[in-house]
Design a protein around this motif. Structure first.
Motif, PDB file in Angstrom:
ATOM      1  N   THR A 147      54.999  71.582  82.127  1.00 48.54           N
ATOM      2  CA  THR A 147      54.517  70.437  82.741  1.00 48.54           C
ATOM      3  C   THR A 147      54.884  69.558  82.287  1.00 48.54           C
ATOM      4  N   ILE A 191      53.397  70.091  89.162  1.00 53.90           N
ATOM      5  CA  ILE A 191      53.238  69.012  88.390  1.00 53.90           C
ATOM      6  C   ILE A 191      54.284  68.142  88.129  1.00 53.90           C
ATOM      7  N   GLN A 220      53.742  65.125  90.750  1.00 51.75           N
ATOM      8  CA  GLN A 220      52.613  65.047  90.769  1.00 51.75           C
ATOM      9  C   GLN A 220      51.778  64.866  91.903  1.00 51.75           C
ATOM     10  N   PRO A 233      45.810  67.161  89.059  1.00 53.09           N
ATOM     11  CA  PRO A 233      47.131  67.872  87.849  1.00 53.09           C
ATOM     12  C   PRO A 233      45.954  66.794  86.552  1.00 53.09           C
TER      13      PRO A 233
END
Lengths: 240, 318
Positions: free
Chosen positions: B61, B189, B193, B203
Protein backbone atom coordinates in the motif's frame (compact mmCIF):
# COMPACT_ATOMS: atom_id res chain seq x y z
CA UNK A 1 -38.05 14.93 -24.74
CA UNK A 2 -40.56 12.52 -23.24
CA UNK A 3 -38.06 10.10 -21.70
CA UNK A 4 -37.08 10.98 -18.16
CA UNK A 5 -33.51 12.30 -18.19
CA UNK A 6 -30.74 10.12 -16.79
CA UNK A 7 -28.78 13.16 -15.63
CA UNK A 8 -30.25 16.55 -14.78
CA UNK A 9 -28.00 19.46 -13.89
CA UNK A 10 -30.09 22.37 -12.65
CA UNK A 11 -28.70 25.83 -11.87
CA UNK A 12 -25.25 24.48 -10.95
CA UNK A 13 -22.85 26.95 -9.35
CA UNK A 14 -19.29 26.02 -8.38
CA UNK A 15 -16.50 28.04 -6.80
CA UNK A 16 -12.85 27.34 -6.08
CA UNK A 17 -12.60 29.06 -2.69
CA UNK A 18 -13.75 32.62 -3.27
CA UNK A 19 -13.47 32.41 -7.02
CA UNK A 20 -16.75 31.38 -8.58
CA UNK A 21 -16.33 29.83 -12.02
CA UNK A 22 -19.78 28.40 -12.73
CA UNK A 23 -22.78 30.71 -12.52
CA UNK A 24 -25.83 28.59 -13.16
CA UNK A 25 -25.42 25.80 -15.68
CA UNK A 26 -28.43 23.66 -16.55
CA UNK A 27 -28.65 20.73 -18.93
CA UNK A 28 -30.09 17.22 -19.21
CA UNK A 29 -28.85 13.95 -20.65
CA UNK A 30 -31.42 11.33 -21.65
CA UNK A 31 -30.64 7.58 -21.56
CA UNK A 32 -28.68 6.45 -24.62
CA UNK A 33 -27.80 9.95 -25.79
CA UNK A 34 -24.44 11.46 -26.67
CA UNK A 35 -24.51 14.97 -25.25
CA UNK A 36 -21.63 17.39 -25.58
CA UNK A 37 -20.56 20.46 -23.65
CA UNK A 38 -18.69 22.92 -25.84
CA UNK A 39 -16.99 26.16 -24.95
CA UNK A 40 -13.71 28.02 -24.85
CA UNK A 41 -11.01 27.43 -22.23
CA UNK A 42 -12.18 28.57 -18.83
CA UNK A 43 -15.87 28.19 -19.64
CA UNK A 44 -16.29 25.72 -16.81
CA UNK A 45 -16.61 22.44 -18.74
CA UNK A 46 -14.05 20.48 -16.73
CA UNK A 47 -15.32 22.02 -13.50
CA UNK A 48 -18.86 20.89 -14.35
CA UNK A 49 -17.67 17.30 -14.88
CA UNK A 50 -15.69 17.40 -11.64
CA UNK A 51 -18.77 18.59 -9.78
CA UNK A 52 -20.87 15.76 -11.24
CA UNK A 53 -18.14 13.23 -10.31
CA UNK A 54 -18.21 14.45 -6.73
CA UNK A 55 -14.67 15.81 -6.85
CA UNK A 56 -15.84 19.39 -6.18
CA UNK A 57 -18.78 20.39 -3.99
CA UNK A 58 -21.36 22.58 -5.76
CA UNK A 59 -22.09 25.96 -4.21
CA UNK A 60 -25.69 25.91 -5.40
CA UNK A 61 -27.92 23.97 -7.75
CA UNK A 62 -28.82 20.33 -8.13
CA UNK A 63 -27.22 17.33 -9.82
CA UNK A 64 -29.80 14.56 -10.21
CA UNK A 65 -29.00 11.10 -11.50
CA UNK A 66 -32.06 8.89 -12.10
CA UNK A 67 -33.94 11.46 -10.04
CA UNK A 68 -31.62 11.08 -7.02
CA UNK A 69 -29.77 14.16 -5.83
CA UNK A 70 -26.01 13.55 -6.08
CA UNK A 71 -24.78 17.09 -5.34
CA UNK A 72 -22.12 17.07 -2.66
CA UNK A 73 -21.86 13.27 -2.56
CA UNK A 74 -18.28 11.95 -2.35
CA UNK A 75 -16.69 10.59 -5.53
CA UNK A 76 -16.81 6.91 -4.58
CA UNK A 77 -20.57 7.07 -4.01
CA UNK A 78 -21.10 8.69 -7.39
CA UNK A 79 -18.95 6.01 -9.06
CA UNK A 80 -21.03 3.34 -7.35
CA UNK A 81 -24.13 4.63 -9.14
CA UNK A 82 -22.48 4.11 -12.52
CA UNK A 83 -21.40 7.68 -13.22
CA UNK A 84 -17.87 7.31 -14.52
CA UNK A 85 -15.44 9.95 -15.69
CA UNK A 86 -12.55 9.27 -18.05
CA UNK A 87 -10.14 11.84 -16.68
CA UNK A 88 -8.28 14.39 -18.74
CA UNK A 89 -4.61 13.47 -18.86
CA UNK A 90 -5.57 9.80 -18.51
CA UNK A 91 -4.44 9.18 -14.93
CA UNK A 92 -3.57 5.53 -15.39
CA UNK A 93 -1.32 3.69 -12.97
CA UNK A 94 1.85 3.74 -15.11
CA UNK A 95 3.71 1.06 -13.15
CA UNK A 96 0.84 -1.41 -13.26
CA UNK A 97 -0.04 -3.56 -16.27
CA UNK A 98 -2.77 -2.74 -18.76
CA UNK A 99 -4.91 -5.58 -17.45
CA UNK A 100 -4.45 -4.50 -13.82
CA UNK A 101 -5.49 -0.99 -14.81
CA UNK A 102 -8.59 -2.38 -16.49
CA UNK A 103 -9.49 -4.66 -13.57
CA UNK A 104 -9.27 -1.71 -11.19
CA UNK A 105 -11.98 -0.07 -13.26
CA UNK A 106 -14.28 -2.86 -12.07
CA UNK A 107 -13.52 -2.28 -8.39
CA UNK A 108 -16.94 -0.84 -7.50
CA UNK A 109 -19.13 -3.63 -6.04
CA UNK A 110 -21.74 -3.32 -8.79
CA UNK A 111 -19.14 -4.28 -11.41
CA UNK A 112 -16.76 -6.57 -9.53
CA UNK A 113 -18.62 -9.81 -10.17
CA UNK A 114 -18.72 -9.13 -13.89
CA UNK A 115 -15.10 -8.08 -14.22
CA UNK A 116 -14.06 -10.96 -16.47
CA UNK A 117 -17.00 -10.63 -18.87
CA UNK A 118 -16.39 -6.91 -19.04
CA UNK A 119 -12.72 -7.54 -19.76
CA UNK A 120 -13.79 -9.58 -22.80
CA UNK A 121 -16.02 -6.74 -24.01
CA UNK A 122 -13.26 -4.17 -23.59
CA UNK A 123 -10.75 -6.38 -25.44
CA UNK A 124 -13.29 -6.85 -28.25
CA UNK A 125 -13.67 -3.09 -28.56
CA UNK A 126 -9.91 -2.42 -28.24
CA UNK A 127 -8.03 -5.46 -29.61
CA UNK A 128 -4.80 -3.51 -29.17
CA UNK A 129 -5.20 -3.59 -25.40
CA UNK A 130 -5.55 -7.37 -25.41
CA UNK A 131 -2.20 -7.73 -27.16
CA UNK A 132 -0.60 -5.49 -24.54
CA UNK A 133 -2.36 -6.66 -21.44
CA UNK A 134 0.85 -7.61 -19.63
CA UNK A 135 2.61 -4.40 -20.60
CA UNK A 136 3.09 -1.62 -18.04
CA UNK A 137 0.57 1.10 -18.88
CA UNK A 138 3.17 3.85 -18.59
CA UNK A 139 5.20 2.37 -21.45
CA UNK A 140 2.44 2.80 -24.04
CA UNK A 141 1.92 5.76 -26.38
CA UNK A 142 -0.50 8.56 -25.54
CA UNK A 143 -3.20 7.19 -27.83
CA UNK A 144 -2.87 3.69 -26.40
CA UNK A 145 -3.07 5.08 -22.88
CA UNK A 146 -6.21 6.96 -23.82
CA UNK A 147 -7.78 3.71 -25.08
CA UNK A 148 -6.75 2.04 -21.84
CA UNK A 149 -8.35 4.83 -19.81
CA UNK A 150 -11.59 4.48 -21.79
CA UNK A 151 -11.45 0.70 -21.38
CA UNK A 152 -11.01 1.14 -17.65
CA UNK A 153 -14.09 3.38 -17.58
CA UNK A 154 -16.10 0.72 -19.44
CA UNK A 155 -15.02 -1.94 -16.93
CA UNK A 156 -17.16 -0.32 -14.27
CA UNK A 157 -20.47 -1.09 -16.04
CA UNK A 158 -21.09 2.60 -16.55
CA UNK A 159 -24.53 4.06 -17.10
CA UNK A 160 -23.14 7.49 -17.81
CA UNK A 161 -19.62 7.80 -19.21
CA UNK A 162 -18.11 11.28 -19.09
CA UNK A 163 -15.16 12.22 -21.29
CA UNK A 164 -12.97 15.24 -20.60
CA UNK A 165 -11.03 16.22 -23.72
CA UNK A 166 -10.33 12.67 -24.84
CA UNK A 167 -8.66 13.81 -28.07
CA UNK A 168 -6.13 16.00 -26.26
CA UNK A 169 -2.64 15.35 -27.62
CA UNK A 170 -3.70 12.60 -30.03
CA UNK A 171 -2.47 12.37 -33.62
CA UNK A 172 -5.20 13.32 -36.17
CA UNK A 173 -5.60 9.72 -37.35
CA UNK A 174 -6.17 8.56 -33.78
CA UNK A 175 -8.71 11.30 -33.20
CA UNK A 176 -10.91 9.84 -35.95
CA UNK A 177 -10.54 6.39 -34.42
CA UNK A 178 -11.36 7.75 -30.98
CA UNK A 179 -14.62 9.34 -32.11
CA UNK A 180 -15.57 6.12 -33.90
CA UNK A 181 -14.96 4.20 -30.64
CA UNK A 182 -17.10 6.64 -28.68
CA UNK A 183 -19.94 6.07 -31.15
CA UNK A 184 -19.44 2.29 -30.77
CA UNK A 185 -19.66 2.63 -27.00
CA UNK A 186 -22.88 4.64 -27.26
CA UNK A 187 -24.36 1.82 -29.38
CA UNK A 188 -23.78 -0.53 -26.43
CA UNK A 189 -26.37 1.42 -24.46
CA UNK A 190 -23.95 3.61 -22.55
CA UNK A 191 -25.02 7.24 -22.20
CA UNK A 192 -22.24 9.70 -22.98
CA UNK A 193 -21.42 13.20 -21.81
CA UNK A 194 -18.55 14.56 -23.88
CA UNK A 195 -16.43 17.64 -23.25
CA UNK A 196 -14.32 18.46 -26.28
CA UNK A 197 -12.48 21.25 -28.06
CA UNK A 198 -12.70 19.55 -31.46
CA UNK A 199 -16.11 21.05 -32.07
CA UNK A 200 -16.71 19.93 -35.66
CA UNK A 201 -15.92 16.29 -34.87
CA UNK A 202 -17.96 16.37 -31.69
CA UNK A 203 -21.10 17.84 -33.23
CA UNK A 204 -20.94 15.13 -35.92
CA UNK A 205 -21.46 12.37 -33.37
CA UNK A 206 -23.47 14.21 -30.67
CA UNK A 207 -27.24 13.94 -30.41
CA UNK A 208 -27.43 17.22 -28.55
CA UNK A 209 -25.04 19.88 -27.27
CA UNK A 210 -24.76 22.87 -24.97
CA UNK A 211 -22.52 25.87 -25.46
CA UNK A 212 -20.94 27.11 -22.21
CA UNK A 213 -19.30 30.50 -21.89
CA UNK A 214 -17.89 32.03 -18.68
CA UNK A 215 -19.74 29.57 -16.52
CA UNK A 216 -23.19 29.86 -18.11
CA UNK A 217 -25.19 27.92 -20.69
CA UNK A 218 -25.58 30.25 -23.67
CA UNK A 219 -27.01 28.02 -26.38
CA UNK A 220 -28.31 24.48 -26.81
CA UNK A 221 -29.71 22.30 -29.55
CA UNK A 222 -29.29 19.07 -31.46
CA UNK A 223 -25.90 18.36 -33.01
CA UNK A 224 -27.29 19.31 -36.39
CA UNK A 225 -28.87 22.55 -35.15
CA UNK A 226 -25.64 23.63 -33.51
CA UNK A 227 -23.58 22.72 -36.58
CA UNK A 228 -25.85 24.94 -38.64
CA UNK A 229 -26.11 27.76 -36.10
CA UNK A 230 -24.51 30.95 -37.29
CA UNK A 231 -23.16 31.69 -33.81
CA UNK A 232 -21.42 28.32 -33.53
CA UNK A 233 -20.02 28.56 -37.04
CA UNK A 234 -18.64 32.01 -36.37
CA UNK A 235 -17.23 31.38 -32.90
CA UNK A 236 -16.26 27.71 -32.92
CA UNK A 237 -16.04 26.32 -36.43
CA UNK A 238 -14.45 29.34 -38.10
CA UNK A 239 -16.65 28.90 -41.14
CA UNK A 240 -19.48 31.43 -40.74
CA UNK B 1 7.68 -7.05 -22.09
CA UNK B 2 7.49 -10.34 -20.32
CA UNK B 3 7.83 -9.00 -16.79
CA UNK B 4 4.47 -10.27 -15.56
CA UNK B 5 4.62 -13.88 -16.88
CA UNK B 6 8.20 -14.19 -15.65
CA UNK B 7 7.28 -13.05 -12.17
CA UNK B 8 4.30 -15.41 -12.21
CA UNK B 9 6.57 -18.38 -12.98
CA UNK B 10 8.93 -17.17 -10.27
CA UNK B 11 6.10 -16.98 -7.76
CA UNK B 12 4.93 -20.51 -8.67
CA UNK B 13 8.41 -21.74 -7.87
CA UNK B 14 8.28 -19.72 -4.68
CA UNK B 15 5.08 -21.46 -3.58
CA UNK B 16 6.63 -24.87 -4.19
CA UNK B 17 9.65 -23.79 -2.16
CA UNK B 18 7.36 -22.50 0.58
CA UNK B 19 5.44 -25.78 0.78
CA UNK B 20 8.66 -27.82 0.99
CA UNK B 21 10.08 -25.42 3.54
CA UNK B 22 6.93 -25.78 5.66
CA UNK B 23 7.31 -29.59 5.68
CA UNK B 24 10.98 -29.29 6.61
CA UNK B 25 10.20 -26.82 9.40
CA UNK B 26 7.48 -29.10 10.77
CA UNK B 27 10.06 -31.87 11.09
CA UNK B 28 12.72 -29.71 12.78
CA UNK B 29 11.94 -30.48 16.45
CA UNK B 30 12.17 -34.24 15.71
CA UNK B 31 15.54 -34.39 13.99
CA UNK B 32 17.76 -33.71 16.99
CA UNK B 33 18.63 -30.15 16.08
CA UNK B 34 20.11 -28.05 18.89
CA UNK B 35 17.84 -26.02 21.16
CA UNK B 36 19.73 -22.93 20.16
CA UNK B 37 18.99 -23.51 16.47
CA UNK B 38 15.32 -24.05 17.28
CA UNK B 39 15.30 -20.78 19.20
CA UNK B 40 16.88 -19.00 16.22
CA UNK B 41 14.25 -20.44 13.87
CA UNK B 42 11.46 -19.47 16.25
CA UNK B 43 12.70 -15.87 16.38
CA UNK B 44 12.99 -15.87 12.60
CA UNK B 45 9.35 -16.99 12.26
CA UNK B 46 8.20 -14.13 14.48
CA UNK B 47 10.18 -11.65 12.38
CA UNK B 48 8.82 -13.24 9.20
CA UNK B 49 5.34 -12.56 10.57
CA UNK B 50 5.96 -8.90 11.42
CA UNK B 51 7.85 -8.44 8.18
CA UNK B 52 5.01 -9.79 6.02
CA UNK B 53 2.50 -7.78 8.06
CA UNK B 54 4.45 -4.53 7.70
CA UNK B 55 4.87 -5.23 4.00
CA UNK B 56 1.09 -5.25 3.48
CA UNK B 57 0.89 -1.64 4.64
CA UNK B 58 4.37 -0.31 3.80
CA UNK B 59 5.17 -2.35 0.68
CA UNK B 60 1.89 -3.16 -1.04
CA UNK B 61 0.00 0.00 0.00
CA UNK B 62 3.06 2.27 0.19
CA UNK B 63 2.28 3.71 3.64
CA UNK B 64 5.58 3.67 5.53
CA UNK B 65 4.97 3.27 9.26
CA UNK B 66 7.59 3.66 11.98
CA UNK B 67 5.07 2.62 14.59
CA UNK B 68 4.67 -1.15 14.41
CA UNK B 69 6.25 -1.70 17.82
CA UNK B 70 2.98 -0.33 19.20
CA UNK B 71 1.15 -3.37 17.80
CA UNK B 72 3.91 -5.79 18.75
CA UNK B 73 3.83 -4.38 22.27
CA UNK B 74 0.04 -4.33 22.55
CA UNK B 75 -0.06 -7.97 21.42
CA UNK B 76 2.72 -8.95 23.82
CA UNK B 77 1.15 -7.19 26.81
CA UNK B 78 -2.41 -8.31 26.09
CA UNK B 79 -1.27 -11.92 25.77
CA UNK B 80 1.12 -11.68 28.72
CA UNK B 81 -1.34 -10.10 31.14
CA UNK B 82 -4.15 -12.45 30.01
CA UNK B 83 -1.93 -15.50 30.60
CA UNK B 84 -1.03 -14.15 34.03
CA UNK B 85 -4.77 -13.75 34.62
CA UNK B 86 -5.20 -17.48 34.03
CA UNK B 87 -6.42 -17.41 30.43
CA UNK B 88 -5.17 -20.12 28.11
CA UNK B 89 -2.51 -18.99 25.59
CA UNK B 90 -4.76 -20.23 22.79
CA UNK B 91 -7.17 -17.40 23.65
CA UNK B 92 -4.66 -14.92 25.05
CA UNK B 93 -2.46 -14.75 21.95
CA UNK B 94 -5.33 -14.15 19.47
CA UNK B 95 -6.66 -11.55 21.94
CA UNK B 96 -3.31 -9.78 21.52
CA UNK B 97 -3.98 -9.60 17.79
CA UNK B 98 -7.47 -8.22 18.38
CA UNK B 99 -6.29 -5.50 20.77
CA UNK B 100 -3.52 -4.51 18.33
CA UNK B 101 -6.03 -4.29 15.48
CA UNK B 102 -8.28 -2.10 17.62
CA UNK B 103 -5.30 0.10 18.50
CA UNK B 104 -4.47 0.42 14.81
CA UNK B 105 -7.89 1.95 14.16
CA UNK B 106 -7.35 4.56 16.88
CA UNK B 107 -3.96 5.40 15.35
CA UNK B 108 -5.12 5.20 11.74
CA UNK B 109 -8.16 7.44 12.05
CA UNK B 110 -6.11 10.59 12.61
CA UNK B 111 -2.82 9.62 10.90
CA UNK B 112 -4.26 8.42 7.58
CA UNK B 113 -5.48 11.98 7.03
CA UNK B 114 -1.78 12.57 6.29
CA UNK B 115 0.05 11.47 3.20
CA UNK B 116 3.53 10.14 2.40
CA UNK B 117 6.33 11.39 4.66
CA UNK B 118 3.85 13.19 6.94
CA UNK B 119 2.19 9.89 7.78
CA UNK B 120 5.60 8.31 8.45
CA UNK B 121 6.59 11.16 10.78
CA UNK B 122 3.28 10.98 12.63
CA UNK B 123 3.82 7.26 13.32
CA UNK B 124 7.20 8.05 14.92
CA UNK B 125 5.42 10.41 17.30
CA UNK B 126 2.70 7.88 18.08
CA UNK B 127 5.30 5.19 18.77
CA UNK B 128 7.21 7.38 21.23
CA UNK B 129 4.04 8.58 22.95
CA UNK B 130 2.78 5.01 23.42
CA UNK B 131 6.17 3.82 24.69
CA UNK B 132 6.34 6.61 27.27
CA UNK B 133 2.77 6.03 28.46
CA UNK B 134 3.37 2.28 28.71
CA UNK B 135 6.60 2.82 30.67
CA UNK B 136 4.63 4.77 33.27
CA UNK B 137 1.58 2.57 33.76
CA UNK B 138 1.28 0.24 36.74
CA UNK B 139 -0.39 -2.49 34.70
CA UNK B 140 2.65 -2.85 32.40
CA UNK B 141 4.99 -3.10 35.36
CA UNK B 142 6.39 0.32 34.40
CA UNK B 143 9.95 0.35 33.19
CA UNK B 144 10.75 -2.88 35.01
CA UNK B 145 8.29 -4.96 32.99
CA UNK B 146 6.18 -8.03 33.63
CA UNK B 147 7.12 -11.63 34.22
CA UNK B 148 4.77 -14.32 32.87
CA UNK B 149 3.75 -16.72 35.60
CA UNK B 150 2.68 -19.82 33.71
CA UNK B 151 5.24 -19.76 30.97
CA UNK B 152 6.32 -23.31 31.74
CA UNK B 153 3.14 -24.74 30.27
CA UNK B 154 4.49 -24.85 26.72
CA UNK B 155 7.46 -26.97 25.73
CA UNK B 156 9.99 -25.41 23.39
CA UNK B 157 8.54 -27.48 20.53
CA UNK B 158 5.10 -26.05 21.26
CA UNK B 159 6.45 -22.49 21.22
CA UNK B 160 8.24 -23.35 18.00
CA UNK B 161 5.06 -24.63 16.36
CA UNK B 162 3.12 -21.58 17.55
CA UNK B 163 5.65 -19.29 15.84
CA UNK B 164 5.68 -21.45 12.71
CA UNK B 165 1.87 -21.41 12.64
CA UNK B 166 1.73 -17.63 12.97
CA UNK B 167 4.31 -17.14 10.21
CA UNK B 168 2.40 -19.53 7.93
CA UNK B 169 -0.80 -17.63 8.67
CA UNK B 170 0.88 -14.33 7.77
CA UNK B 171 2.14 -15.91 4.55
CA UNK B 172 -1.30 -17.21 3.57
CA UNK B 173 -3.01 -13.93 4.44
CA UNK B 174 -0.41 -12.00 2.41
CA UNK B 175 -0.84 -14.35 -0.53
CA UNK B 176 -4.61 -14.00 -0.43
CA UNK B 177 -4.46 -10.21 -0.18
CA UNK B 178 -1.92 -9.84 -2.96
CA UNK B 179 -4.01 -11.95 -5.36
CA UNK B 180 -7.34 -10.27 -4.68
CA UNK B 181 -9.12 -7.14 -5.91
CA UNK B 182 -8.41 -5.75 -2.43
CA UNK B 183 -4.66 -6.11 -3.03
CA UNK B 184 -4.95 -4.59 -6.49
CA UNK B 185 -6.72 -1.59 -4.98
CA UNK B 186 -4.00 -1.28 -2.31
CA UNK B 187 -1.34 -1.15 -5.03
CA UNK B 188 -3.41 1.43 -6.90
CA UNK B 189 -3.41 3.56 -3.74
CA UNK B 190 0.38 3.25 -3.57
CA UNK B 191 0.83 4.22 -7.22
CA UNK B 192 -1.73 7.06 -7.38
CA UNK B 193 -4.19 7.57 -4.59
CA UNK B 194 -6.30 10.14 -6.46
CA UNK B 195 -6.69 7.92 -9.50
CA UNK B 196 -7.74 5.14 -7.15
CA UNK B 197 -10.43 7.33 -5.62
CA UNK B 198 -11.65 8.14 -9.14
CA UNK B 199 -12.51 4.50 -9.84
CA UNK B 200 -14.41 4.09 -6.59
CA UNK B 201 -11.64 2.85 -4.31
CA UNK B 202 -12.00 4.42 -0.86
CA UNK B 203 -8.33 5.00 0.07
CA UNK B 204 -8.96 5.98 3.69
CA UNK B 205 -11.13 2.96 4.43
CA UNK B 206 -8.82 0.49 2.68
CA UNK B 207 -5.79 1.91 4.49
CA UNK B 208 -7.58 1.44 7.81
CA UNK B 209 -8.46 -2.13 6.83
CA UNK B 210 -4.96 -3.16 5.78
CA UNK B 211 -3.47 -1.36 8.78
CA UNK B 212 -5.76 -3.36 11.09
CA UNK B 213 -4.87 -6.62 9.32
CA UNK B 214 -1.14 -5.89 9.60
CA UNK B 215 -1.51 -4.80 13.23
CA UNK B 216 -3.42 -7.98 14.09
CA UNK B 217 -0.68 -10.23 12.65
CA UNK B 218 2.00 -8.16 14.37
CA UNK B 219 0.09 -8.34 17.66
CA UNK B 220 -0.22 -12.12 17.42
CA UNK B 221 3.54 -12.34 16.83
CA UNK B 222 4.03 -10.13 19.90
CA UNK B 223 1.79 -12.46 21.90
CA UNK B 224 3.78 -15.56 20.90
CA UNK B 225 6.98 -13.69 21.77
CA UNK B 226 5.68 -12.72 25.22
CA UNK B 227 4.59 -16.27 25.98
CA UNK B 228 7.93 -17.64 24.83
CA UNK B 229 10.30 -15.22 26.57
CA UNK B 230 8.06 -15.08 29.68
CA UNK B 231 9.32 -11.55 30.38
CA UNK B 232 8.33 -8.34 28.63
CA UNK B 233 9.03 -4.70 29.33
CA UNK B 234 7.89 -1.50 27.56
CA UNK B 235 11.39 -0.40 26.55
CA UNK B 236 11.76 -3.70 24.73
CA UNK B 237 8.51 -4.46 22.92
CA UNK B 238 7.34 -0.83 22.48
CA UNK B 239 10.77 0.58 21.61
CA UNK B 240 11.49 2.61 18.53
CA UNK B 241 14.28 0.20 17.60
CA UNK B 242 11.69 -2.60 17.48
CA UNK B 243 9.74 -0.46 15.02
CA UNK B 244 12.78 0.18 12.84
CA UNK B 245 13.69 -3.53 12.90
CA UNK B 246 10.18 -4.44 11.75
CA UNK B 247 10.51 -1.90 8.93
CA UNK B 248 14.08 -2.81 7.95
CA UNK B 249 13.44 -6.48 7.23
CA UNK B 250 10.91 -6.13 4.38
CA UNK B 251 12.90 -3.20 2.95
CA UNK B 252 16.08 -5.30 2.89
CA UNK B 253 14.22 -8.27 1.46
CA UNK B 254 12.13 -6.49 -1.16
CA UNK B 255 8.99 -4.40 -0.73
CA UNK B 256 5.64 -5.37 -2.14
CA UNK B 257 6.63 -8.97 -2.80
CA UNK B 258 5.82 -12.17 -0.94
CA UNK B 259 9.33 -13.63 -0.85
CA UNK B 260 11.10 -10.36 0.00
CA UNK B 261 9.87 -9.96 3.60
CA UNK B 262 10.58 -13.65 4.30
CA UNK B 263 14.12 -13.37 2.95
CA UNK B 264 14.64 -10.07 4.75
CA UNK B 265 13.52 -11.54 8.08
CA UNK B 266 15.73 -14.60 7.67
CA UNK B 267 18.80 -12.54 6.77
CA UNK B 268 18.14 -10.11 9.61
CA UNK B 269 17.72 -12.84 12.21
CA UNK B 270 20.88 -14.67 11.21
CA UNK B 271 22.99 -11.52 10.88
CA UNK B 272 21.56 -10.25 14.16
CA UNK B 273 22.57 -13.48 15.90
CA UNK B 274 26.19 -13.15 14.73
CA UNK B 275 26.41 -9.39 15.19
CA UNK B 276 25.06 -9.27 18.72
CA UNK B 277 27.67 -11.83 19.78
CA UNK B 278 30.63 -10.21 18.09
CA UNK B 279 29.79 -6.50 17.81
CA UNK B 280 26.96 -5.77 20.22
CA UNK B 281 26.78 -2.04 19.43
CA UNK B 282 27.48 -2.08 15.72
CA UNK B 283 24.60 -4.03 14.27
CA UNK B 284 22.41 -0.92 13.84
CA UNK B 285 25.27 0.77 11.98
CA UNK B 286 25.44 -2.18 9.62
CA UNK B 287 21.70 -2.05 8.96
CA UNK B 288 21.86 1.69 8.37
CA UNK B 289 24.59 1.18 5.77
CA UNK B 290 22.71 -1.73 4.21
CA UNK B 291 19.54 0.35 4.00
CA UNK B 292 21.34 3.18 2.20
CA UNK B 293 22.97 0.75 -0.24
CA UNK B 294 19.64 -0.90 -0.99
CA UNK B 295 17.84 2.38 -1.54
CA UNK B 296 20.60 3.59 -3.85
CA UNK B 297 21.27 0.48 -5.89
CA UNK B 298 18.45 -2.00 -5.59
CA UNK B 299 15.12 -0.59 -4.43
CA UNK B 300 13.65 -4.04 -5.03
CA UNK B 301 15.72 -5.38 -2.11
CA UNK B 302 17.32 -8.82 -2.03
CA UNK B 303 14.34 -10.28 -3.94
CA UNK B 304 14.88 -7.69 -6.67
CA UNK B 305 18.60 -8.39 -6.74
CA UNK B 306 17.90 -12.12 -7.07
CA UNK B 307 15.46 -11.54 -9.95
CA UNK B 308 18.02 -9.38 -11.71
CA UNK B 309 20.78 -11.97 -11.26
CA UNK B 310 18.48 -14.79 -12.41
CA UNK B 311 17.63 -12.85 -15.57
CA UNK B 312 21.29 -12.21 -16.25
CA UNK B 313 22.20 -15.89 -15.71
CA UNK B 314 19.50 -16.93 -18.18
CA UNK B 315 21.08 -14.48 -20.62
CA UNK B 316 17.95 -12.38 -20.83
CA UNK B 317 19.75 -9.04 -20.68
CA UNK B 318 20.07 -6.70 -17.70
Amino acid sequence: MSVRPLLEVDGLEVAYGDVQVIWGISFTVAPGEIVTLIGPNGAGKTTTLRAISGLLPPKAGKIRFRGEDLSGRPAHEVVRRGVIQIPEGRKLWPRMTVEENLLLGAFAPRARGLAHEQLGRVYALFPLLKGRRRQLAGTMSGGEQQMCAIGRGLMSEPELLMFDEPSLGLAPLLVDELFAKITDIAKQNVTILLVEQKVAHTLEIADRGYILETGRTVLSGTGKELRESEYVQRSYLGTG
Amino acid sequence: MSAAPASRATSRTAYAVAALALLAFLAVPWVGISNNAIRLLLTTFLWVTTSLAWNLLGGVTGQVSFGFAVFYGLGAYTAGLSINGGITPYAAIPAGGAVAAFGSLLIGLPTFRLRGPYFAIATIGVNEAVRIVMSNLDITGGASGVRLLQAGRFSQAEHYYAALGVASLAFLVSWRVMHSPFGLALRAIREDQDAAADVGVHPFRLKLAVHALAACLTGVAGGVFAHYTAYIHPDGVFSFSTSTSILLMPVIGGLGTLSGPVIGAAVYSIVQEEMVVHFPQFHLLLYGALLILIMLFEPGGLAGLWRRLARRLRGGGP
